[in-house]
Design an enzyme around this catalytic site. Structure first.
Site, PDB file in Angstrom:
ATOM      1  N   TYR A  67       0.785  -1.090   0.101  1.00 42.43           N
ATOM      2  CA  TYR A  67       0.384  -0.124  -0.336  1.00 42.43           C
ATOM      3  C   TYR A  67       0.638   1.268   0.074  1.00 42.43           C
ATOM      4  O   TYR A  67       0.597   2.314  -0.688  1.00 42.43           O
ATOM      5  CB  TYR A  67      -1.023  -0.361   1.087  1.00 42.43           C
ATOM      6  CG  TYR A  67      -1.103   1.060   1.311  1.00 42.43           C
ATOM      7  CD1 TYR A  67      -2.489   1.779   1.109  1.00 42.43           C
ATOM      8  CD2 TYR A  67      -0.623   2.239   2.907  1.00 42.43           C
ATOM      9  CE1 TYR A  67      -3.320   3.308   1.473  1.00 42.43           C
ATOM     10  CE2 TYR A  67      -1.617   2.908   3.341  1.00 42.43           C
ATOM     11  CZ  TYR A  67      -2.432   3.721   2.512  1.00 42.43           C
ATOM     12  OH  TYR A  67      -3.103   4.946   2.456  1.00 42.43           O
ATOM     13  N   PRO A 120       0.354  14.637   3.825  1.00 40.68           N
ATOM     14  CA  PRO A 120      -0.724  13.940   4.053  1.00 40.68           C
ATOM     15  C   PRO A 120      -1.015  12.066   3.503  1.00 40.68           C
ATOM     16  O   PRO A 120      -0.717  12.289   2.589  1.00 40.68           O
ATOM     17  CB  PRO A 120      -2.064  14.328   3.931  1.00 40.68           C
ATOM     18  CG  PRO A 120      -1.826  15.119   2.690  1.00 40.68           C
ATOM     19  CD  PRO A 120      -0.591  15.246   2.957  1.00 40.68           C
ATOM     20  N   SER A 149      -3.763  13.973   6.771  1.00 42.22           N
ATOM     21  CA  SER A 149      -5.081  13.451   6.282  1.00 42.22           C
ATOM     22  C   SER A 149      -6.466  12.899   7.050  1.00 42.22           C
ATOM     23  O   SER A 149      -6.458  12.766   7.656  1.00 42.22           O
ATOM     24  CB  SER A 149      -4.231  11.656   5.770  1.00 42.22           C
ATOM     25  OG  SER A 149      -5.682  11.124   4.958  1.00 42.22           O
ATOM     26  N   LEU A 172      -8.261  17.283   3.037  1.00 42.63           N
ATOM     27  CA  LEU A 172      -9.695  17.031   3.222  1.00 42.63           C
ATOM     28  C   LEU A 172      -9.848  16.019   1.375  1.00 42.63           C
ATOM     29  O   LEU A 172      -9.420  16.231   0.437  1.00 42.63           O
ATOM     30  CB  LEU A 172     -10.260  18.482   2.481  1.00 42.63           C
ATOM     31  CG  LEU A 172     -11.825  18.289   2.703  1.00 42.63           C
ATOM     32  CD1 LEU A 172     -12.545  17.384   3.559  1.00 42.63           C
ATOM     33  CD2 LEU A 172     -13.125  19.373   2.299  1.00 42.63           C
ATOM     34  N   TYR A 173     -10.136  14.987   1.750  1.00 46.31           N
ATOM     35  CA  TYR A 173     -11.230  13.814   0.673  1.00 46.31           C
ATOM     36  C   TYR A 173     -12.765  14.811   0.195  1.00 46.31           C
ATOM     37  O   TYR A 173     -12.982  14.911   1.729  1.00 46.31           O
ATOM     38  CB  TYR A 173     -11.071  12.658   1.262  1.00 46.31           C
ATOM     39  CG  TYR A 173      -9.598  12.064   0.396  1.00 46.31           C
ATOM     40  CD1 TYR A 173      -8.816  12.252  -1.058  1.00 46.31           C
ATOM     41  CD2 TYR A 173      -9.032  11.744   1.161  1.00 46.31           C
ATOM     42  CE1 TYR A 173      -8.123  12.313  -1.337  1.00 46.31           C
ATOM     43  CE2 TYR A 173      -7.560  10.481   1.422  1.00 46.31           C
ATOM     44  CZ  TYR A 173      -7.544  11.119  -0.608  1.00 46.31           C
ATOM     45  OH  TYR A 173      -6.447  10.704  -0.970  1.00 46.31           O
ATOM     46  N   LYS A 267      -4.710  20.560  -3.714  1.00 46.25           N
ATOM     47  CA  LYS A 267      -3.444  19.444  -4.011  1.00 46.25           C
ATOM     48  C   LYS A 267      -3.425  18.633  -4.772  1.00 46.25           C
ATOM     49  O   LYS A 267      -4.919  18.046  -5.184  1.00 46.25           O
ATOM     50  CB  LYS A 267      -3.284  18.468  -2.120  1.00 46.25           C
ATOM     51  CG  LYS A 267      -2.625  17.848  -2.971  1.00 46.25           C
ATOM     52  CD  LYS A 267      -2.267  16.773  -1.509  1.00 46.25           C
ATOM     53  CE  LYS A 267      -1.051  16.047  -1.051  1.00 46.25           C
ATOM     54  NZ  LYS A 267      -1.443  14.696  -1.525  1.00 46.25           N
ATOM     55  N   HIS A 291      -0.260  13.041  -6.038  1.00 47.48           N
ATOM     56  CA  HIS A 291      -0.911  11.841  -5.194  1.00 47.48           C
ATOM     57  C   HIS A 291       0.922  11.047  -5.397  1.00 47.48           C
ATOM     58  O   HIS A 291      -0.221  10.068  -4.243  1.00 47.48           O
ATOM     59  CB  HIS A 291      -1.825  11.144  -5.682  1.00 47.48           C
ATOM     60  CG  HIS A 291      -2.712  10.857  -4.701  1.00 47.48           C
ATOM     61  ND1 HIS A 291      -3.759  11.285  -3.829  1.00 47.48           N
ATOM     62  CD2 HIS A 291      -2.768  10.218  -3.465  1.00 47.48           C
ATOM     63  CE1 HIS A 291      -4.201  11.219  -2.821  1.00 47.48           C
ATOM     64  NE2 HIS A 291      -3.064  10.348  -2.696  1.00 47.48           N
ATOM     65  N   ARG A 294       0.797   8.393  -7.352  1.00 42.89           N
ATOM     66  CA  ARG A 294      -0.442   7.320  -7.567  1.00 42.89           C
ATOM     67  C   ARG A 294      -2.267   7.626  -8.062  1.00 42.89           C
ATOM     68  O   ARG A 294      -3.143   7.284  -7.131  1.00 42.89           O
ATOM     69  CB  ARG A 294      -1.211   7.472  -6.096  1.00 42.89           C
ATOM     70  CG  ARG A 294       0.203   6.398  -4.598  1.00 42.89           C
ATOM     71  CD  ARG A 294       0.403   6.650  -3.305  1.00 42.89           C
ATOM     72  NE  ARG A 294      -0.596   6.128  -2.549  1.00 42.89           N
ATOM     73  CZ  ARG A 294      -0.461   5.634  -1.934  1.00 42.89           C
ATOM     74  NH1 ARG A 294       0.990   4.419  -2.258  1.00 42.89           N
ATOM     75  NH2 ARG A 294      -1.578   4.465  -1.037  1.00 42.89           N
ATOM     76  N   GLY A 323       5.850  14.758  -3.907  1.00 45.06           N
ATOM     77  CA  GLY A 323       6.202  14.158  -5.010  1.00 45.06           C
ATOM     78  C   GLY A 323       7.958  13.475  -5.509  1.00 45.06           C
ATOM     79  O   GLY A 323       8.471  14.030  -6.202  1.00 45.06           O
ATOM     80  N   GLY A 324       9.052  11.826  -4.980  1.00 47.03           N
ATOM     81  CA  GLY A 324      10.060  12.307  -5.514  1.00 47.03           C
ATOM     82  C   GLY A 324      10.909  13.114  -4.215  1.00 47.03           C
ATOM     83  O   GLY A 324      11.881  12.261  -5.571  1.00 47.03           O
ATOM     84  N   GLY A 345       6.030  12.670   1.685  1.00 47.14           N
ATOM     85  CA  GLY A 345       5.286  11.204   1.914  1.00 47.14           C
ATOM     86  C   GLY A 345       6.103   9.877   1.991  1.00 47.14           C
ATOM     87  O   GLY A 345       6.207   9.679   3.669  1.00 47.14           O
TER      88      GLY A 345
HETATM   89  C1  LIG Z   1       0.618   5.635   1.508  1.00 48.44           C
HETATM   90  C2  LIG Z   1       0.134   7.091   0.367  1.00 48.44           C
HETATM   91  C3  LIG Z   1      -1.093   7.319   0.853  1.00 48.44           C
HETATM   92  C4  LIG Z   1      -1.175   8.731   1.041  1.00 48.44           C
HETATM   93  N1  LIG Z   1      -2.498   8.734   1.324  1.00 48.44           N
HETATM   94  C5  LIG Z   1      -2.567  10.032   1.306  1.00 48.44           C
HETATM   95  C6  LIG Z   1      -4.197  11.555   1.557  1.00 48.44           C
HETATM   96  O1  LIG Z   1      -5.332  10.492   2.397  1.00 48.44           O
HETATM   97  N2  LIG Z   1      -4.366  12.237   1.224  1.00 48.44           N
HETATM   98  C7  LIG Z   1      -3.434  13.213  -0.221  1.00 48.44           C
HETATM   99  O2  LIG Z   1      -3.668  14.519  -0.270  1.00 48.44           O
HETATM  100  N3  LIG Z   1      -2.399  12.216  -0.433  1.00 48.44           N
HETATM  101  C8  LIG Z   1      -1.712  10.685  -0.142  1.00 48.44           C
HETATM  102  N4  LIG Z   1      -0.520  10.565  -0.465  1.00 48.44           N
HETATM  103  C9  LIG Z   1       0.025  11.257  -1.294  1.00 48.44           C
HETATM  104  C10 LIG Z   1       0.668  12.190  -0.163  1.00 48.44           C
HETATM  105  O3  LIG Z   1      -0.004  13.489   0.324  1.00 48.44           O
HETATM  106  C11 LIG Z   1       1.478  13.257  -0.965  1.00 48.44           C
HETATM  107  O4  LIG Z   1       1.309  13.361  -2.560  1.00 48.44           O
HETATM  108  C12 LIG Z   1       2.828  11.750  -1.840  1.00 48.44           C
HETATM  109  O5  LIG Z   1       3.170  10.896  -1.078  1.00 48.44           O
HETATM  110  C13 LIG Z   1       4.525  12.556  -2.420  1.00 48.44           C
HETATM  111  O6  LIG Z   1       5.327  11.632  -3.112  1.00 48.44           O
HETATM  112  P1  LIG Z   1       6.721  10.704  -2.567  1.00 48.44           P
HETATM  113  O7  LIG Z   1       5.835   9.646  -1.521  1.00 48.44           O
HETATM  114  O8  LIG Z   1       7.010  10.525  -3.684  1.00 48.44           O
HETATM  115  O9  LIG Z   1       7.037  11.812  -1.257  1.00 48.44           O
HETATM  116  C14 LIG Z   1      -0.379   8.975   0.040  1.00 48.44           C
HETATM  117  C15 LIG Z   1       0.656   8.952  -0.345  1.00 48.44           C
HETATM  118  C16 LIG Z   1       0.716   7.412  -0.011  1.00 48.44           C
HETATM  119  C17 LIG Z   1       2.325   7.115  -0.536  1.00 48.44           C
END
Ligand SMILES: Cc1cc2nc3c(=O)[nH]c(=O)nc-3n(C[C@H](O)[C@H](O)[C@H](O)COP(=O)(O)O)c2cc1C
Length: 407
Positions: A67, A120, A149, A172-173, A267, A291, A294, A323-324, A345
């Site tokens: 996950y 988050p 989150s 927020l979602y 976001k 994301h 994702r 991201g990254g 993240g």
């Molecule tokens: C396991 C996981 C859960 C995440 N859950 C959320 C979330 O609940 N809400 C959200 O806006 N982004 C979520 N994200 C995205 C992160 O906020 C962020 O944009 C992202 O992890 C940044 O990239 P990085 O993991 O490469 O640093 C999630 C990312 C991961 C890896």
């Protein structure tokens, strides 16, 4: 895609983990700890984010690890987020007095000693029992800003209390029930959040193949995540609703601003057109994000999207990017290209999974140290001095740059 390990040790751990019906994080963690002799057990010895990732991979239950690391489809955007940074090279200046370096930031109610925020991440309780509260304590101890989150494992009020008066933003979602959205906004505001980061990049679900592959090797039932009727704390007391509303359009920003006095950031946008729409809709800030690879598998890294967003916004509102980011040099590049701050993240979740709160603290220390070294090494002493002049956009990714990490 990242395939789960098929080695004997993992198989042995799964065997040890016993009951296929019920497994808590703690039970798994205790078993793993016993077999972790050959790995580092002191967070202060961890040398960089990649080593932290390596330790976390061994300690987090495989399904939860899947996950955490999953992107979407063939993980193209996940890969691009990392590789995008190789397009940009740093142009350092020499013989500048860099004895005193200031990395502090202050905008939209976020005041911190570092421009590196924790983005988050939902279900942090699945990585370690310290969970979101551990992240809050770590970020407060290291003077970093945090975004919590909607899908957090811990109640927002408890997480805010663990921030030691340092404040926090709420992600927020917007569910498909407007009264739920308003209720969550009001609750976040009551808890003391100054800004809501409204995530807009998941209107139609996602195809998480890496996650599915890892779940295949670990199909135990985890009560932390999935017992019947379990709701995330942010949803408690609210009528059932879908997590996102696929019908939303830009006019929702105005409705949100009417419903809360918090600043409203969006976001998850990646283009100049959307940046312009966000400014026109009245947004107070933007987080360029996919994301963490994702959302839509665009194949574009967020750092590659940042310049067009910065150009469209023309300084009217702050722009962050995530991201990254795995190195201090990445933070430097993002800020020099115009970001006000950056988000991480997975890195802090690897720290959390590896060592709990102490691991998150180590991740923040590592990135802060690398960032300050890059600042000094580039002849820069404050964030305000950073500009495009410190960056060369080669226009091409360099696949040879990463020797110790293959996404
Ligand atoms: C396991 C996981 C859960 C995440 N859950 C959320 C979330 O609940 N809400 C959200 O806006 N982004 C979520 N994200 C995205 C992160 O906020 C962020 O944009 C992202 O992890 C940044 O990239 P990085 O993991 O490469 O640093 C999630 C990312 C991961 C890896």
């Amino acid at each position: 895609m990242s395939y789960p390990p098929s080695n004997y040790r993992r198989a042995f751990l799964q065997f040890l983990a016993g009951s296929p019906l019920l497994t808590t994080y703690e039970a798994f963690a205790a078993e793993v700890e016993e077999t972790l002799g050959e790995k580092l057990t002191d967070p202060s010895q961890v040398i960089n984010i990649f080593e932290m990732e390596d330790i976390a991979r061994e300690k987090i239950p495989p399904a939860h690890y899947g996950y955490l690391i999953s992107g979407t489809d063939s993980d193209g955007s996940l890969h691009a987020n990392r590789m995008g940074y190789t397009r940009f090279q740093i142009r350092p200046r020499r013989l500048v007095n860099v004895r005193n370096i200031d990395t502090s930031i202050n905008f939209l109610g976020a005041e911190a000693g570092s421009p590196i925020f924790t983005s988050p991440v939902g279900s942090c309780g699945g990585f370690h029992k310290d969970s979101d509260i551990g992240v809050a304590r770590a970020t407060a101890a290291k003077n970093h800003h945090m975004i919590l989150s909607t899908q957090a494992s811990d109640p927002i009020e408890d997480v805010m209390a663990a921030r030691d008066g340092k404040g926090m933003w709420f992600q927020l979602y917007s569910t498909n029930r407007w009264e739920n959205t308003v209720a969550m906004l009001q609750r976040a505001e009551r808890a003391g959040c100054t800004t809501v980061c409204f995530t807009i990049d998941l209107p139609s679900g996602r195809n998480v193949e890496t996650q599915t592959l890892w779940q295949r090797v670990d199909d135990r039932f985890c009560e932390e995540c999935h017992y019947d009727g379990k709701q995330k704390p942010m949803m408690e007391g609210l009528p059932p609703a879908g997590l996102v509303d696929p019908a939303l359009t830009w006019d929702v920003i105005g409705r949100m601003k009417d419903a809360t006095s918090m600043n409203v950031m969006v976001k998850g946008l990646e283009t100049a057109e959307d940046a312009d729409a966000a400014v026109r809709a009245g947004c107070d800030g933007i987080i360029v994000s996919n994301h963490g690879g994702r959302a839509t598998d665009t194949g574009r890294g967020t750092i590659e999207c940042l310049p067009e967003v910065i150009a469209a916004v023309r300084g009217r509102i702050p722009v962050m990017v995530d991201g990254g980011i795995r190195r201090g040099t990445d933070v430097f590049k993002a800020l020099a290209l115009g970001a006000t701050a950056v988000g991480i993240g997975r890195p802090y979740c690897w720290g959390l999974g590896a060592f709990g709160q102490a691991g998150v603290e180590r991740v923040l220390d590592l990135l802060d140290r690398e960032f300050r070294i890059t600042m000094g090494g580039s002849g820069v002493t404050s964030l305000a001095q950073l500009s495009n002049d410190y960056i060369l956009d080669t226009g091409m990714r360099n696949p040879d740059e990463f020797t110790s990490f293959v996404p």
